[in-house]
Structures are given as structure tokens and as C-alpha cells.
Design a protein around this motif. Sequence first.
Motif, PDB file in Angstrom:
ATOM      1  N   ASN A   1       0.654  -1.310  -0.051  1.00 49.57           N
ATOM      2  CA  ASN A   1       0.332   0.087   0.211  1.00 49.57           C
ATOM      3  C   ASN A   1       0.946   1.360  -0.166  1.00 49.57           C
ATOM      4  N   PHE A   2       2.092   1.490   0.653  1.00 49.80           N
ATOM      5  CA  PHE A   2       2.834   2.337   0.899  1.00 49.80           C
ATOM      6  C   PHE A   2       3.428   2.354  -0.736  1.00 49.80           C
ATOM      7  N   ALA A   3       4.068   1.717  -1.707  1.00 52.64           N
ATOM      8  CA  ALA A   3       4.058   1.844  -3.022  1.00 52.64           C
ATOM      9  C   ALA A   3       3.441   2.427  -3.639  1.00 52.64           C
ATOM     10  N   MET A   4       2.670   1.868  -3.926  1.00 56.97           N
ATOM     11  CA  MET A   4       1.482   2.980  -4.525  1.00 56.97           C
ATOM     12  C   MET A   4       0.509   3.505  -4.708  1.00 56.97           C
TER      13      MET A   4
ATOM     14  N   SER B   1       6.210   9.068   3.789  1.00 58.36           N
ATOM     15  CA  SER B   1       7.023  10.047   4.659  1.00 58.36           C
ATOM     16  C   SER B   1       6.672  11.406   4.070  1.00 58.36           C
ATOM     17  N   ALA B   2       5.968  12.687   4.431  1.00 60.74           N
ATOM     18  CA  ALA B   2       5.987  13.468   3.467  1.00 60.74           C
ATOM     19  C   ALA B   2       7.220  13.677   2.598  1.00 60.74           C
ATOM     20  N   ASP B   3       7.965  14.204   3.873  1.00 64.38           N
ATOM     21  CA  ASP B   3       9.138  14.715   2.700  1.00 64.38           C
ATOM     22  C   ASP B   3      10.630  13.481   2.201  1.00 64.38           C
ATOM     23  N   ARG B   4      10.220  13.310   1.241  1.00 62.53           N
ATOM     24  CA  ARG B   4      10.942  12.233   0.801  1.00 62.53           C
ATOM     25  C   ARG B   4      12.586  11.665   1.491  1.00 62.53           C
TER      26      ARG B   4
ATOM     27  N   THR C   1      13.486   5.834   3.944  1.00 59.85           N
ATOM     28  CA  THR C   1      14.958   4.765   4.696  1.00 59.85           C
ATOM     29  C   THR C   1      15.464   4.408   3.098  1.00 59.85           C
ATOM     30  N   PRO C   2      17.388   3.694   3.280  1.00 63.16           N
ATOM     31  CA  PRO C   2      17.486   3.141   2.304  1.00 63.16           C
ATOM     32  C   PRO C   2      16.470   2.150   1.697  1.00 63.16           C
ATOM     33  N   SER C   3      15.608   1.230   2.318  1.00 64.41           N
ATOM     34  CA  SER C   3      14.926   0.045   1.835  1.00 64.41           C
ATOM     35  C   SER C   3      13.801   0.815   1.398  1.00 64.41           C
ATOM     36  N   GLU C   4      13.390   2.147   1.529  1.00 64.03           N
ATOM     37  CA  GLU C   4      12.178   3.008   1.092  1.00 64.03           C
ATOM     38  C   GLU C   4      11.683   2.908  -0.107  1.00 64.03           C
ATOM     39  N   ALA C   5      13.436   3.864  -0.166  1.00 65.55           N
ATOM     40  CA  ALA C   5      13.669   4.471  -1.235  1.00 65.55           C
ATOM     41  C   ALA C   5      13.955   3.614  -2.594  1.00 65.55           C
TER      42      ALA C   5
ATOM     43  N   TYR D   1       8.109 -19.055   4.495  1.00 60.69           N
ATOM     44  CA  TYR D   1       9.053 -18.596   4.837  1.00 60.69           C
ATOM     45  C   TYR D   1      10.185 -19.202   3.024  1.00 60.69           C
ATOM     46  N   LYS D   2       9.700 -20.283   2.895  1.00 61.87           N
ATOM     47  CA  LYS D   2      10.348 -20.836   1.878  1.00 61.87           C
ATOM     48  C   LYS D   2       9.936 -20.639   0.456  1.00 61.87           C
ATOM     49  N   GLU D   3       8.889 -20.361   0.338  1.00 59.15           N
ATOM     50  CA  GLU D   3       8.307 -19.705  -1.039  1.00 59.15           C
ATOM     51  C   GLU D   3       8.443 -17.493  -1.205  1.00 59.15           C
ATOM     52  N   LEU D   4       8.727 -16.870  -0.526  1.00 59.42           N
ATOM     53  CA  LEU D   4       9.230 -15.877   0.030  1.00 59.42           C
ATOM     54  C   LEU D   4      10.254 -15.940  -1.281  1.00 59.42           C
ATOM     55  N   ARG D   5      10.418 -14.356  -2.288  1.00 62.42           N
ATOM     56  CA  ARG D   5      11.088 -14.785  -3.560  1.00 62.42           C
ATOM     57  C   ARG D   5      11.299 -12.861  -3.194  1.00 62.42           C
ATOM     58  N   ALA D   6      12.920 -12.910  -3.792  1.00 64.86           N
ATOM     59  CA  ALA D   6      12.903 -11.279  -4.182  1.00 64.86           C
ATOM     60  C   ALA D   6      13.493 -10.298  -5.120  1.00 64.86           C
ATOM     61  N   THR D   7      12.580  -9.211  -5.105  1.00 63.51           N
ATOM     62  CA  THR D   7      12.495  -9.002  -6.619  1.00 63.51           C
ATOM     63  C   THR D   7      13.367  -8.586  -7.263  1.00 63.51           C
ATOM     64  N   ARG D   8      14.594  -8.093  -8.603  1.00 60.59           N
ATOM     65  CA  ARG D   8      15.662  -8.230  -9.006  1.00 60.59           C
ATOM     66  C   ARG D   8      16.294  -7.666  -8.181  1.00 60.59           C
ATOM     67  N   VAL D   9      15.827  -5.919  -7.153  1.00 61.49           N
ATOM     68  CA  VAL D   9      16.254  -4.754  -7.254  1.00 61.49           C
ATOM     69  C   VAL D   9      16.569  -5.593  -5.515  1.00 61.49           C
ATOM     70  N   PHE D  10      15.658  -6.355  -4.901  1.00 64.19           N
ATOM     71  CA  PHE D  10      16.262  -6.587  -3.874  1.00 64.19           C
ATOM     72  C   PHE D  10      17.229  -7.832  -3.603  1.00 64.19           C
ATOM     73  N   ALA D  11      17.014  -9.325  -4.962  1.00 61.54           N
ATOM     74  CA  ALA D  11      17.620 -10.320  -4.841  1.00 61.54           C
ATOM     75  C   ALA D  11      19.305  -9.889  -5.169  1.00 61.54           C
ATOM     76  N   ALA D  12      20.020  -8.798  -5.097  1.00 65.01           N
ATOM     77  CA  ALA D  12      20.947  -8.004  -5.626  1.00 65.01           C
ATOM     78  C   ALA D  12      21.753  -7.730  -4.425  1.00 65.01           C
ATOM     79  N   ASN D  13      20.826  -7.893  -2.999  1.00 65.57           N
ATOM     80  CA  ASN D  13      21.306  -7.194  -1.260  1.00 65.57           C
ATOM     81  C   ASN D  13      20.413  -8.076  -0.234  1.00 65.57           C
ATOM     82  N   ARG D  14      20.280  -9.773  -0.945  1.00 65.85           N
ATOM     83  CA  ARG D  14      19.164 -10.492  -0.180  1.00 65.85           C
ATOM     84  C   ARG D  14      20.995 -11.399   0.278  1.00 65.85           C
ATOM     85  N   ARG D  15      20.062 -11.427   1.489  1.00 66.97           N
ATOM     86  CA  ARG D  15      21.078 -11.454   3.129  1.00 66.97           C
ATOM     87  C   ARG D  15      21.585 -12.556   3.285  1.00 66.97           C
ATOM     88  N   PRO D  16      22.646 -13.893   2.847  1.00 69.33           N
ATOM     89  CA  PRO D  16      21.985 -15.120   2.624  1.00 69.33           C
ATOM     90  C   PRO D  16      21.904 -15.863   4.098  1.00 69.33           C
ATOM     91  N   GLY D  17      21.383 -16.729   3.920  1.00 69.15           N
ATOM     92  CA  GLY D  17      20.786 -17.763   5.245  1.00 69.15           C
ATOM     93  C   GLY D  17      20.304 -17.020   6.615  1.00 69.15           C
TER      94      GLY D  17
END
Length: 140
Positions: A19-22, A27-30, A34-38, A106-122
Motif C-alpha cells: 500500500n505504501f508503494a502504490m 513520509s511527506a518529505d522524501r 529509509t534506504p529500503s523504502e527508496a 518463508y521458503k516460498e518468499l522471493r525477492a524482486t531483482r532490486v532486492f535480490a542483489a542485496n539479499r542476506r544469505p542464510g
Amino acid sequence: FRLLFEHARSCQSRTSTRNFAMSGSGSADRSEQTPSEARFRSQFKKTQLCYFFTQGSCRKGAGCKFAHGGVELESAPDLTKTSLCALFKEGVCPLASSMCKFAHGYKELRATRVFAANRRPGLIEEHPSLEDEEEEEEGE
């Protein structure tokens, strides 16, 4: 079909990140993002045509987050299974995992391309109780 629609509405109302993304709320002030939100918002850049550009009145030029014509238009990220199904967590999801757009565990969770690059292993290894819960569910 109605069941699928009601299920999606129920899960989405419980998933504030989507809902936040769409909606563009948050934050009113961009500069307060947070880096994750951006990073999350950056996935949607140029995925829709700029209304003002089509009217000949976009003032943002190259800095516009919307596409100025079909050449700039990017495809939106596939958000399927990128968050847990709220109804599944409560044990009341009426849909099979293959029919639900949200992850059933949790085993079905996947990341989008942007987040997959920064995904924490383990991630699962750091939370063994989550892995145990999924094994119990699979054994039922």
C-alpha cells in the motif's frame, strides 16, 4: 473469482508495504525515506506513462519518475510471493499456495531483482524456528 478478489483485498489491506508503494503515502518529505523504502520505490520508476508529458506540460524533464513515451516505459516488477500471506499466517487462507499471490511460508518468499542483489544469505538459517514451523506444516 470472487473468492480470489476478496482474498487479495484482505491480504493487501494487511500488507502495508505494498500500500505504501502504490499510494505514494509515507513520509511527506522524501529525504526522510529509509534506504529500503527508496530502493523499493525505485522499482516502479518509469513503469507508467507521465500524464503531464502526454498533455505537454511535464516540468520535471529527465528527472521525472514517469516514462515520457513508450521508449522509456519499463515493465513493473513482479511482486508475487514477495511478502507473506497474512491469512496464511493466521491459519485461515482459503487458497492453495499455487493460487495465492502471497507466500505461504518463508521458503516460498522471493525477492524482486532490486532486492535480490542485496539479499542476506542464510535468512532461514538465522531463524531456525521459522524453518521448523514450515516443516511441521508440510508434514500435516
